[in-house]
Structure formats: structure tokens, C-alpha cells
Scaffold this motif. Structure first.
Motif, mmCIF file in Angstrom:
data_model
loop_
_atom_site.group_PDB
_atom_site.id
_atom_site.type_symbol
_atom_site.label_atom_id
_atom_site.label_comp_id
_atom_site.label_asym_id
_atom_site.label_seq_id
_atom_site.Cartn_x
_atom_site.Cartn_y
_atom_site.Cartn_z
ATOM 1 N N ALA A 1 -1.109 -21.898 -0.677
ATOM 2 C CA ALA A 1 -1.923 -21.132 -0.237
ATOM 3 C C ALA A 1 -2.091 -20.090 0.043
ATOM 4 O O ALA A 1 -0.938 -19.703 1.145
ATOM 5 N N ALA A 2 -2.426 -18.713 -0.905
ATOM 6 C CA ALA A 2 -2.391 -17.033 -0.091
ATOM 7 C C ALA A 2 -3.771 -17.151 0.309
ATOM 8 O O ALA A 2 -4.865 -17.377 -0.788
ATOM 9 N N VAL A 3 -2.998 -16.291 1.419
ATOM 10 C CA VAL A 3 -4.552 -16.487 1.976
ATOM 11 C C VAL A 3 -4.778 -15.198 2.283
ATOM 12 O O VAL A 3 -3.963 -14.339 3.345
ATOM 13 N N ARG A 4 -5.776 -13.749 1.719
ATOM 14 C CA ARG A 4 -5.779 -12.425 1.842
ATOM 15 C C ARG A 4 -7.505 -11.773 2.277
ATOM 16 O O ARG A 4 -7.929 -11.996 1.507
ATOM 17 N N PRO A 5 -7.689 -11.728 3.415
ATOM 18 C CA PRO A 5 -8.972 -11.241 4.304
ATOM 19 C C PRO A 5 -8.583 -9.948 3.967
ATOM 20 O O PRO A 5 -7.778 -9.123 3.853
ATOM 21 N N VAL A 6 -10.109 -9.345 3.194
ATOM 22 C CA VAL A 6 -10.016 -7.994 2.330
ATOM 23 C C VAL A 6 -11.552 -7.779 3.794
ATOM 24 O O VAL A 6 -12.581 -7.834 3.295
ATOM 25 N N CYS B 1 -9.549 -6.223 -4.978
ATOM 26 C CA CYS B 1 -10.310 -6.143 -3.670
ATOM 27 C C CYS B 1 -9.371 -5.171 -2.129
ATOM 28 O O CYS B 1 -10.403 -4.541 -1.844
ATOM 29 N N ALA B 2 -8.336 -5.010 -2.376
ATOM 30 C CA ALA B 2 -7.318 -4.305 -1.500
ATOM 31 C C ALA B 2 -8.081 -2.547 -1.798
ATOM 32 O O ALA B 2 -8.483 -1.640 -0.961
ATOM 33 N N GLY B 3 -8.052 -2.369 -3.002
ATOM 34 C CA GLY B 3 -8.397 -1.527 -3.471
ATOM 35 C C GLY B 3 -10.563 -0.773 -3.066
ATOM 36 O O GLY B 3 -11.006 -0.193 -3.027
ATOM 37 N N LEU B 4 -10.984 -1.778 -2.623
ATOM 38 C CA LEU B 4 -12.017 -1.576 -2.233
ATOM 39 C C LEU B 4 -12.485 -1.052 -1.258
ATOM 40 O O LEU B 4 -13.986 -0.697 -0.923
ATOM 41 N N VAL B 5 -11.629 -1.883 -0.172
ATOM 42 C CA VAL B 5 -11.275 -1.594 1.449
ATOM 43 C C VAL B 5 -10.769 -0.370 1.452
ATOM 44 O O VAL B 5 -11.151 -0.155 2.445
ATOM 45 N N GLY C 1 -7.166 0.264 0.378
ATOM 46 C CA GLY C 1 -6.356 0.593 -0.733
ATOM 47 C C GLY C 1 -4.605 -0.698 -0.126
ATOM 48 O O GLY C 1 -5.480 -1.651 0.721
ATOM 49 N N LEU C 2 -4.072 -0.463 -0.459
ATOM 50 C CA LEU C 2 -3.325 -1.839 -0.100
ATOM 51 C C LEU C 2 -2.547 -1.163 1.154
ATOM 52 O O LEU C 2 -2.303 -2.420 1.656
ATOM 53 N N GLY C 3 -2.548 -1.094 2.121
ATOM 54 C CA GLY C 3 -2.371 -0.675 3.094
ATOM 55 C C GLY C 3 -3.000 -0.579 4.355
ATOM 56 O O GLY C 3 -2.427 -1.072 5.425
ATOM 57 N N VAL C 4 -4.422 -1.305 4.115
ATOM 58 C CA VAL C 4 -5.379 -2.368 5.149
ATOM 59 C C VAL C 4 -5.225 -3.368 4.392
ATOM 60 O O VAL C 4 -6.754 -3.442 5.245
ATOM 61 N N VAL C 5 -4.432 -4.427 4.228
ATOM 62 C CA VAL C 5 -4.807 -5.385 3.199
ATOM 63 C C VAL C 5 -3.832 -6.303 4.013
ATOM 64 O O VAL C 5 -3.064 -6.244 2.858
ATOM 65 N N PRO C 6 -3.372 -7.501 4.579
ATOM 66 C CA PRO C 6 -2.703 -8.445 5.189
ATOM 67 C C PRO C 6 -3.094 -9.257 4.555
ATOM 68 O O PRO C 6 -3.460 -9.531 3.459
ATOM 69 N N GLY C 7 -2.022 -10.484 4.626
ATOM 70 C CA GLY C 7 -1.955 -11.597 3.607
ATOM 71 C C GLY C 7 -1.536 -12.754 4.318
ATOM 72 O O GLY C 7 -0.155 -12.693 5.385
#
Ligand code: NAI
Length: 339
Positions: free
Chosen positions: A93-98, A234-238, A240-246
Motif C-alpha cells: 500500500a502506497a499512501v500519499r496524503p495531499v 495531486c502534488a501539483g495541486l497543493v 508541488g513535489l516538495g510538500v507531499v509525503p508518502g
């Protein structure tokens, strides 16, 4: 109590962001002991394989790892380190909260969604064949067992976190057997969770709705390739890639890593945003708190989260999200706000 955790610094910007994150974790009093292991190009440079057996064994032993991004060399027959790691350790399971962060500009507000991605099969099974020169195939694999466990994971996750809806992105209109199975099994698993709404969307229409009104989405469930692509969208919506963990989670092991890659274009320049890996480390601390009942981990996670929220709130940001701080400068700003 302290917890042994494997640290894989990774390649490119990996060592820079890992060093910043380790410093913040230490200053926040996170009860961790690092066991450093290599993967990717860094492991090759030490004369090993891109995914050395010592690295896998260390994760099998500790059960938890924090991982920087790893470069997969293009060509030369190298399989992706990340795909291999997830498959070998069965991190299904990959879980990415955005979510929107205060102080980080975005075209949208009110985004708080979670991408749950199947991590072990689909088109990333790596079964490719050259039928004849000029004709190649790639096999998309879907199994009832893997579809069922990821659907179960998504509904359990939604229930445990009081989320209302699981939306399945699929292409079962075209891939009737593989995506058809994914969709059917999600429907069967949903019967055990009547309190949660199940919604299904053909992925192309789903992507359009994501960029029109992302705040309407809650938990998104999808197979491997779709999840890879949609996570970056989804990262781009908030911001960019600098602010989305996983997190990559299995039943017995968990590897926490940012969604972003090794960013060779900015490596070694101090430009990388360590926030995505820091947020992944916060997920890791909460995982340790949940699975091992260690309140100190939960407290350290909360301290770090309010530290970076406060730093961002007063405009202390790296350049990718509109600020002027370098990697170490942002780490210092967070440390300055740890209470
Ligand atoms: P990437 O995510 O490394 O970079 C895409 C863009 O985002 C670049 O412009 C980069 O500068 C920027 N960026 C990424 N992370 C950032 C950060 N923390 N702060 C500021 N800017 C950031 O994707 P790309 O270029 O497609 O892949 C580069 C390498 O990374 C490849 O070898 C790929 O295989 C690997 N990769 C590894 C992953 C992992 O280890 N989990 C995930 C994705 C890619």
C-alpha cells in the motif's frame, strides 16, 4: 524506549534532505536510532547492487525505514530500485496524503485527500517481452488477492480516520479483465463498510474533476501506474513535489519516503525542499506510535508538525514554493519553532 530505524539517504538531493530531516528529528526529541544503509546509485558506487541484501535485511529486522529518493540508472538493464524494494518487502500500500499547507500558494484551497495506490503489480510487474524486433509488449497483472488487500486497506484507512468516501479511479471500460477485477473487488470489499461511500470514476474523467474541484475528493484508490501518475498530479495541486509525503506499507514492514525523486537538476545546490521527507518522517513517527504504543513518538510528530506549520506561516520557505531559503535554512527555521 527508542526505535531502530533504517535510514537510506538515497541519491541526488536525497543526502541533503535526509541530513536536514535527521537534524530536525533529533532536535524534536524523536526517540530513534539510525541504521544507515544504501540503495540506488550510492550503493552501486560502493561496489554493490542497486538494492543490496544488507539494506533489505536491515529493513526486515527493524520493520521501519526512512528513505530518500533513489535514482534508477536509465538503460543498462537496471530495474527500478523503488519498484524492487516495494515488491521484495511486499509493501503493497502506497499512501500519499495531499493537503493545503498554510503559507504555500495553490490554485485551490480546502484540499485534504489521500491517494492509496496498489504498489506491487499492474503494469509495474516488469513482465516485458520483445515478440519480434519492433514489437514489444508489457503485461498488466491483476490478482484477486492484491486487489482485495489494497481495497481493504483503503476502506479500513477511511474508517479509522473518519473519512466519508473512497473513489476508485479505473479504466474498466477498456481493460475489462484487469481493471474490471480491481473495480469488482473494491465493490465486494465495500459491502463490509456501509458507512463509507464508494464512488467509481473512469480515470480520464476523474483527472479532469481533480483539476476542476480537488476539494470534493477524500480517499482515492487505484492501481499502480495510475497511482504513480495521479500522486504527482495531486502534488501539483497543493504546491508541488516538495510538500507531499508518502508511506509504503506492508503487513509487517513500512518504508516512508517523499513522492518526489532524486531531482538531479538541483542536486548539490542546497535548493531542495526537505519538507516532503520531513512530513514522511512525521507519518513514520505516528506509525511507530500506533504500532508500538509509544507516546513519545506521537509527541515528537506533533512538535515537528507545528514547527513546520509555524515556519511556513511566517513565510519561511524554500524556493520551489516561493521562498528564498536553502535546505539548511528551512531546517533551521523549523528547529526555531519546535516547542
Ligand atoms: P523528480 O521528482 O526527481 O523531479 C521532478 C521536478 O521536481 C524537478 O524539477 C525537481 O527539481 C523538482 N523537485 C523534486 N523534488 C524536489 C524537492 N524536494 N525540492 C525542490 N524541488 C524538487 O522526478 P524525475 O526528474 O522524473 O526523476 C529523477 C530521478 O528520481 C529518476 O532517476 C527517477 O527514477 C527517480 N525517482 C525516484 C523516486 C523514489 O526514490 N521514490 C520517485 C520518483 C523518481
Amino acid at each position: 524506549m527508542s526505535h531502530e530505524v533504517v535510514l537510506i539517504p538515497g541519491d541526488g538531493i536525497g543526502p541533503e534532505v535526509s541530513a536536514a530531516v535527521c537534524e530536525i528529528l533529533e532536535k524534536a526529541g524523536a526517540p530513534l536510532r539510525w541504521i544507515e544503509r544504501q540503495a540506488g546509485v550510492a550503493a552501486l558506487a560502493q561496489g554493490g547492487d542497486t538494492l543490496p541484501v544488507e539494506t533489505l535485511d536491515a529493513i526486515r529486522c527493524t520493520g521501519v525505514a526512512l528513505k530518500g529518493p533513489c535514482t534508477t540508472p536509465v538503460g543498462g538493464g537496471f530495474t527500478s530500485v523503488n519498484v524492487a524494494l516495494r515488491k521484495t518487502l511486499d509493501l503493497y500500500a502506497a499512501v500519499r496524503p495531499v493537503r493545503n499547507l498554510a503559507g504555500v500558494a495553490s490554485r485551490f484551497q480546502g484540499i485534504d485527500l489521500v491517494v492509496v495506490r496498489e504498489n506491487t503489480e499492474g503494469l509495474y510487474s516488469g513482465v516485458e517481452n520483445e515478440i519480434t524486433p519492433g514489437v514489444v509488449t508489457s503485461l498488466k497483472v491483476a490478482t484477486d488477492a492484491a486487489c482485495r488487500r489494497i481495497a481493504l486497506y483503503a476502506f479500513r484507512y477511511a474508517k479509522a480516520r473518519d473519512r466519508r468516501r473512497v473513489t476508485v479511479f479505473h479504466k474498466a471500460n477498456i481493460m475489462k479483465l484487469t481493471d474490471g477485477l480491481f473495480l469488482r473487488v473494491a465493490g465486494e470489499v465495500h459491502e463490509e463498510f456501509p458507512e463509507i461511500e464508494l464512488e467509481t470514476m473512469i480515470i480520464d474523467a476523474g483527472c479532469m474533476r481533480l483539476v476542476q474541484d480537488p476539494s470534493r475528493f477524500d480517499v482515492l484508490l487505484m492501481e499502480n501506474l495510475y497511482g504513480d501518475v495521479v500522486s504527482d498530479l495531486c502534488a501539483g495541486l497543493v504546491g508541488g513535489l516538495g510538500v507531499v509525503p508518502g508511506a509504503n506499507l506492508g503487513d509487517e514492514r513500512a518504508v516512508f519516503e517523499a513522492v518526489h525523486g532524486s531531482a538531479p537538476d538541483i542536486a548539490g545546490k542546497g535548493l531542495a525542499n526537505p519538507l516532503a521527507l520531513l512530513m514522511s518522517a512525521v507519518m513514520m513517527l505516528n506509525h511507530l506510535a500506533e504500532t508500538r504504543g509509544d507516546e513519545a513518538c506521537r509527541q515528537a510528530a506533533a512538535r515537528i508538525r507545528s514547527g513546520y506549520d509555524a515556519a511556513l506561516g511566517e513565510g519561511r520557505r524554500t524556493r520551489d514554493i516561493g521562498g528564498d531559503l536553502d535546505t539548511a535554512g528551512f531546517a533551521r527555521a523549523v528547529i526555531g519553532h519546535l516547542s
